[in-house]
Design an enzyme around this catalytic site. Structure first.
Site, PDB file in Angstrom:
ATOM      1  N   LYS A   1       2.461   4.486   1.561  1.00  0.00           N
ATOM      2  CA  LYS A   1       2.585   5.284   2.753  1.00  0.00           C
ATOM      3  C   LYS A   1       2.145   6.659   2.721  1.00  0.00           C
ATOM      4  CE  LYS A   1       5.107   5.578   6.757  1.00  0.00           C
ATOM      5  NZ  LYS A   1       5.306   6.608   7.788  1.00  0.00           N
TER       6      LYS A   1
ATOM      7  N   ASP B   1       1.239  10.221   3.593  1.00  0.00           N
ATOM      8  CA  ASP B   1       1.816  11.146   4.602  1.00  0.00           C
ATOM      9  C   ASP B   1       0.415  12.110   5.391  1.00  0.00           C
ATOM     10  OD1 ASP B   1       3.260  12.352   5.801  1.00  0.00           O
ATOM     11  OD2 ASP B   1       4.886  13.265   4.268  1.00  0.00           O
TER      12      ASP B   1
ATOM     13  N   LYS C   1      10.368   3.529   2.807  1.00  0.00           N
ATOM     14  CA  LYS C   1      10.759   5.029   3.093  1.00  0.00           C
ATOM     15  C   LYS C   1      11.694   5.217   1.953  1.00  0.00           C
ATOM     16  CE  LYS C   1       9.918   6.919   7.257  1.00  0.00           C
ATOM     17  NZ  LYS C   1       9.516   7.951   7.403  1.00  0.00           N
TER      18      LYS C   1
ATOM     19  N   TYR D   1      -6.788   2.140   6.444  1.00  0.00           N
ATOM     20  CA  TYR D   1      -6.163   0.359   5.913  1.00  0.00           C
ATOM     21  C   TYR D   1      -6.583  -0.534   7.510  1.00  0.00           C
ATOM     22  CZ  TYR D   1      -2.858   3.461   8.580  1.00  0.00           C
ATOM     23  OH  TYR D   1      -2.298   4.300   9.669  1.00  0.00           O
TER      24      TYR D   1
ATOM     25  N   CYS E   1      10.593  52.646  -8.919  1.00  0.00           N
ATOM     26  CA  CYS E   1      11.677  51.636  -9.234  1.00  0.00           C
ATOM     27  C   CYS E   1      11.426  50.194 -10.582  1.00  0.00           C
ATOM     28  CB  CYS E   1      12.302  50.537  -7.980  1.00  0.00           C
ATOM     29  SG  CYS E   1      13.007  49.527  -8.184  1.00  0.00           S
TER      30      CYS E   1
ATOM     31  N   CYS F   1      17.343  50.009  -9.092  1.00  0.00           N
ATOM     32  CA  CYS F   1      17.098  51.401  -9.364  1.00  0.00           C
ATOM     33  C   CYS F   1      18.319  52.249  -8.184  1.00  0.00           C
ATOM     34  CB  CYS F   1      15.570  51.829  -8.631  1.00  0.00           C
ATOM     35  SG  CYS F   1      15.667  51.712  -7.152  1.00  0.00           S
TER      36      CYS F   1
ATOM     37  N   CYS G   1      12.427  48.801  -0.920  1.00  0.00           N
ATOM     38  CA  CYS G   1      12.628  49.307  -1.686  1.00  0.00           C
ATOM     39  C   CYS G   1      12.097  50.653  -1.563  1.00  0.00           C
ATOM     40  CB  CYS G   1      12.921  49.575  -2.725  1.00  0.00           C
ATOM     41  SG  CYS G   1      13.459  51.097  -4.206  1.00  0.00           S
TER      42      CYS G   1
ATOM     43  N   GLU H   1       0.271  -0.947  -0.027  1.00  0.00           N
ATOM     44  CA  GLU H   1       0.202  -0.247  -0.039  1.00  0.00           C
ATOM     45  C   GLU H   1       0.893   0.758   0.567  1.00  0.00           C
ATOM     46  OE1 GLU H   1      -2.240  -0.033   3.859  1.00  0.00           O
ATOM     47  OE2 GLU H   1      -2.739  -2.204   2.925  1.00  0.00           O
TER      48      GLU H   1
ATOM     49  N   CYS I   1      19.206  49.963  -3.099  1.00  0.00           N
ATOM     50  CA  CYS I   1      18.250  48.642  -3.946  1.00  0.00           C
ATOM     51  C   CYS I   1      18.804  48.469  -5.080  1.00  0.00           C
ATOM     52  CB  CYS I   1      17.201  49.590  -4.792  1.00  0.00           C
ATOM     53  SG  CYS I   1      16.106  48.556  -5.618  1.00  0.00           S
TER      54      CYS I   1
HETATM   55  S1  IVH Z   1      -0.599  -0.243   8.757  1.00  0.00           S
HETATM   56  C1  IVH Z   1       0.143  -1.884  12.529  1.00  0.00           C
HETATM   57  N1  IVH Z   1      -0.741   1.285   6.667  1.00  0.00           N
HETATM   58  O1  IVH Z   1       2.766   5.654   8.761  1.00  0.00           O
HETATM   59  C2  IVH Z   1       0.784  -1.268  11.131  1.00  0.00           C
HETATM   60  N2  IVH Z   1       0.195   2.358   8.212  1.00  0.00           N
HETATM   61  O2  IVH Z   1       5.190   4.570  10.315  1.00  0.00           O
HETATM   62  C3  IVH Z   1       0.025   0.399  11.400  1.00  0.00           C
HETATM   63  N3  IVH Z   1       0.611   4.987   7.625  1.00  0.00           N
HETATM   64  O3  IVH Z   1       1.429   5.149  12.314  1.00  0.00           O
HETATM   65  C4  IVH Z   1       0.155   0.853  10.034  1.00  0.00           C
HETATM   66  N4  IVH Z   1       0.208   4.831   5.153  1.00  0.00           N
HETATM   67  O4  IVH Z   1       0.069   7.430  10.945  1.00  0.00           O
HETATM   68  C5  IVH Z   1      -0.347   1.616   8.000  1.00  0.00           C
HETATM   69  N5  IVH Z   1      -0.996   2.557   4.335  1.00  0.00           N
HETATM   70  C6  IVH Z   1      -0.277   2.265   5.415  1.00  0.00           C
HETATM   71  C7  IVH Z   1      -0.012   3.835   6.148  1.00  0.00           C
HETATM   72  C8  IVH Z   1       0.276   3.670   7.200  1.00  0.00           C
HETATM   73  C9  IVH Z   1       0.378   5.521   6.311  1.00  0.00           C
HETATM   74  C10 IVH Z   1       1.082   5.376   8.610  1.00  0.00           C
HETATM   75  C11 IVH Z   1       1.207   5.203   9.784  1.00  0.00           C
HETATM   76  C12 IVH Z   1       1.347   5.016  10.489  1.00  0.00           C
HETATM   77  C13 IVH Z   1       2.981   5.564  10.398  1.00  0.00           C
HETATM   78  C14 IVH Z   1       3.767   4.423  10.451  1.00  0.00           C
END
Ligand code: IVH
Length: 664
Positions: free
Chosen positions: A113, A115, A309, A221, A424, A404, A419, A111, A401
């Site tokens: 991740k 932010d 990451k 999720y 200018c 000018c 300025c 999946e 400036c």
């Molecule tokens: S699973 C035990 N799935 O990433 C499983 N986390 O670094 C816990 N996050 O605290 C999380 N996308 O806030 C999961 N597709 C995803 C995610 C996700 C973002 C965040 C979440 C978690 C942090 C962990």
């Protein structure tokens, strides 16, 4: 149909359309049609209070402002994930999974991740019951009323009685984030540093009505019953969540081996910029629940999942020089000239340093090695100094400036050095561009390359010279045909009919933007009244304090500016503001106060609409105020409304009131 079935029928319809719009991004009806249904339901619920229900679609923004958040224990710890920072670490994770599973076949679900910030949402008898932030993982904060305003969280999930919980990520998409920040800048409020901070801040404001105006989305999720996963596979639980009406990120895949997983990671890293929200990596989870249980948990994180990451969109480089850019108001912005470096595919050679205070805060000097960061398509910013240069030299704000040679002044209490030469060329170009901009005088065709030529050739020495431009003068310029020239002079001519607030905004008086210009025009009714008003009188206008009043006074006291005003008057621009005649309408007798940035209407549009409907818009909240219409980042007026118990509504409710009353 009985009234009760009618109410239920409407709720059902509204839930369906909410889901289509906020979860599936696939609306079937227009916003107006949706509002109409909501209005109908609200009217019925008002007439028959016995049908009221907290999970009704009308109850998204019912919550009262709070003093703070209550701390609550999570049903099961909200653990974090171990990170893999590169391919090698991901391989190591996979080897460990393989070993621990003793050679049995397994699959991963990959999946994105997201932010944002994680949020647990609990349901009781199928109804949205409580939302809790992650906090320290054991204890989080109860943000139920704020989370209730997030439209992608269903308030009622029919298929599932009893108690269960979902976990997921609250995010703000990049577009909504930019819009929110632009609105904040217009109001002189600080920008949010990134979408994650904006989402976190929005979820933790004390006033749910404010959260409601923020473009937040919730992607789930995890699905938990009694604190444990409830399906045989993770994939199944995601499918179930989606079927229950939750938003589940569609960019996911079952990967039957490390290679497929790596492929998924690489694909999304390359497409990262095309996503409408920020991601910082990929999460891989062992799909089978039995295998998850076999792998178990460490104290900190599950052994069956890993976060791969992506490298931050940061890079190291050297400050080769610090130059300054001259803006429209003469403000000098220091800009770091960098040794060119590529940050996630984009070549960067400049970064803004904002002002001298920021340079001091960072402690950055010429010759230093610094860390820069790019987020979304925002201009890169300097994060910190990594290493001081051997022959480092401090930046000094130029005394004159750079364009000018005019005087530079830094007023006490101001961050910017300016300025002060209104002629200018750098200022002039910016001023002309601002004057011609769409929300100002709206002179289409007067863009950067044309303005450069006009100023460089001396055809425009002041904004007023725009009104002396002829077809012939324009045709003589580069890349300018007869047709375009005629179009531009026509647009210039048409701009003379723009109303006074736009003219005022166009003058480029520091601190007088779109909103203040409207207030000034409304209060004083003509440019001459404003230009003649003394400090005290100017401050009688709503939201005009000593700083703004001083800036206005200073502007009109300057002979050069008075001359500009006279020339614009001769050109035939609008200098008076017709006070709107109030007439009987659906909002007759009601007094509104607008605060914050509304999601759709500009402040002026909202004001015009209310006034056209017979309502009054005033600047400050008092006991006589009927409603405060609050948008994003509402400030002290909202506090005052709460203190005086004046009802606070959002823009959608205002629109419903207009429709409702009109429909009666
Ligand atoms: S699973 C035990 N799935 O990433 C499983 N986390 O670094 C816990 N996050 O605290 C999380 N996308 O806030 C999961 N597709 C995803 C995610 C996700 C973002 C965040 C979440 C978690 C942090 C962990």
């Amino acid at each position: 149909m009985t009234h009760r079935t009618k109410v239920e029928d409407l709720r059902e319809k509204l839930r369906r359309h909410e889901h289509l719009y906020y979860v599936l991004d696939r609306p079937e009806i227009t916003d107006a049609e949706y509002d109409e249904l909501l209005r109908e339901l609200r009217a019925l619920e008002e007439t028959y209070p016995e049908f009221a229900s907290p999970d009704s679609p009308t109850q998204r923004v019912g919550g009262k402002p709070r003093e703070g958040f209550v701390k609550v224990l999570h049903s099961a710890p909200m653990l974090s994930l171990d990170n893999a920072l590169n391919e090698e670490e991901l391989r190591a994770f996979d080897r460990r999974v393989q070993d621990l599973l003793g050679g049995a076949p397994y699959q991963y679900v990959a999946e994105l991740k997201l932010d944002g910030l994680s949020l647990a949402v609990q349901f009781h008898d199928g109804a949205f019951a409580r939302a809790i932030t992650r906090g320290d993982g054991m204890v989080g904060e109860d943000v139920t009323e704020n989370a209730r305003t997030i439209r992608s969280i269903p308030l009622l999930v029919k298929s599932r009685p009893s108690d269960w919980e979902v976990r997921g990520e609250v995010v703000m998409n990049s577009k909504g984030f930019e819009k929110l920040n632009t609105g904040r800048e217009d109001q002189g409020l600080p920008r949010f540093a990134n979408p994650r901070n904006a989402a976190a801040g929005s979820l933790r404001v004390l006033e749910p009505a404010i959260t409601a105006t923020r473009p937040l989305e919730y992607f789930t999720y995890l699905f938990l019953v009694n604190g444990a996963a409830a399906f045989e596979s993770h994939w199944e639980s995601l499918e179930a969540l989606s079927a229950m009406g939750f938003k589940v990120n569609p960019n996911r895949a079952v990967c039957s081996g490390l290679d497929a997983l790596l492929e998924f990671c690489r694909t999304w890293e390359a497409s990262r910029d095309a996503l409408p929200y920020e991601i910082d990596g990929v999460v891989a989870k062992v799909d089978s629940l039995a295998q998850q249980q076999a792998l178990g948990w460490t104290a900190k994180a599950p052994r069956w999942a890993i976060a791969f990451k992506y490298p931050a969109r940061q890079a190291e480089t050297v400050v080769e020089a610090i130059g300054v850019q001259v803006g429209r108001t003469g403000a000098l912005t220091p800009v770091a000239h960098l040794k060119p470096v590529t940050v996630s595919g984009v070549k960067v050679s400049r970064a803004t340093l904002h002002n001298e205070d920021e340079i001091e805060r960072l402690g950055v000097q010429i010759g230093d090695t610094i860390l820069i960061e790019r987020s979304g398509d925002v201009i890169p910013k300097v994060v910190k100094v990594l290493k001081q240069g051997e022959d480092r030299r401090p930046f000094e704000m130029p005394k004159r400036c750079p364009v000018c040679q005019g005087d530079i002044v830094r007023e006490p209490g101001e961050a910017a050095s300016r300025c002060i030469n209104t002629n200018c060329p750098a200022r002039l170009k910016e001023s002309v561009l601002h004057f011609a901009a769409r929300p100002v005088m709206n002179i289409d065709g007067m863009g950067e390359s044309l303005v450069d030529q006009l100023v460089d050739r001396g055809l425009v020495k002041s904004v007023a010279d725009i009104y002396g431009l002829t077809d012939e003068a324009l045709i003589a310029l580069e890349r300018m045909g007869k047709k375009s020239a005629e179009r531009i002079t026509k647009n210039i001519e048409a701009s003379k009919r723009q109303p006074l607030p736009r003219v005022l905004n166009g003058l480029g008086i520091p601190f007088v933007g779109e909103r203040t210009a409207v207030i000034l025009a409304d209060t004083f009714g003509s440019l001459d009244e404003i230009a003649a008003a003394v400090m005290e009188k100017l401050q009688q206008a709503e939201e005009v304090g000593p700083k703004v009043a001083h800036s206005i006074r200073r502007f009109f006291d300057e002979p050069r500016n008075r001359e500009l005003v006279e020339r614009l008057r001769e050109a035939g621009l609008t200098f008076t503001h017709r006070k709107k005649v109030r007439h009987a309408g659906p909002l007759e007798g009601l007094a509104f106060v607008l605060t914050g940035t509304l999601p759709v209407w500009s402040r002026e549009e909202a004001k015009e609409t209310i006034e056209a409907a017979g309502g009054k818009v005033t600047g400050s909240v008092s006991k006589k105020t009927s409603y405060v219409v609050a948008g994003a980042d509402a400030g002290s007026k909202l506090d005052k409304a709460v203190a005086l118990e004046v009802p606070v509504i959002d823009e959608a409710t205002l629109r419903e009131m207009l429709n409702a009353k009109l429909g009666e």
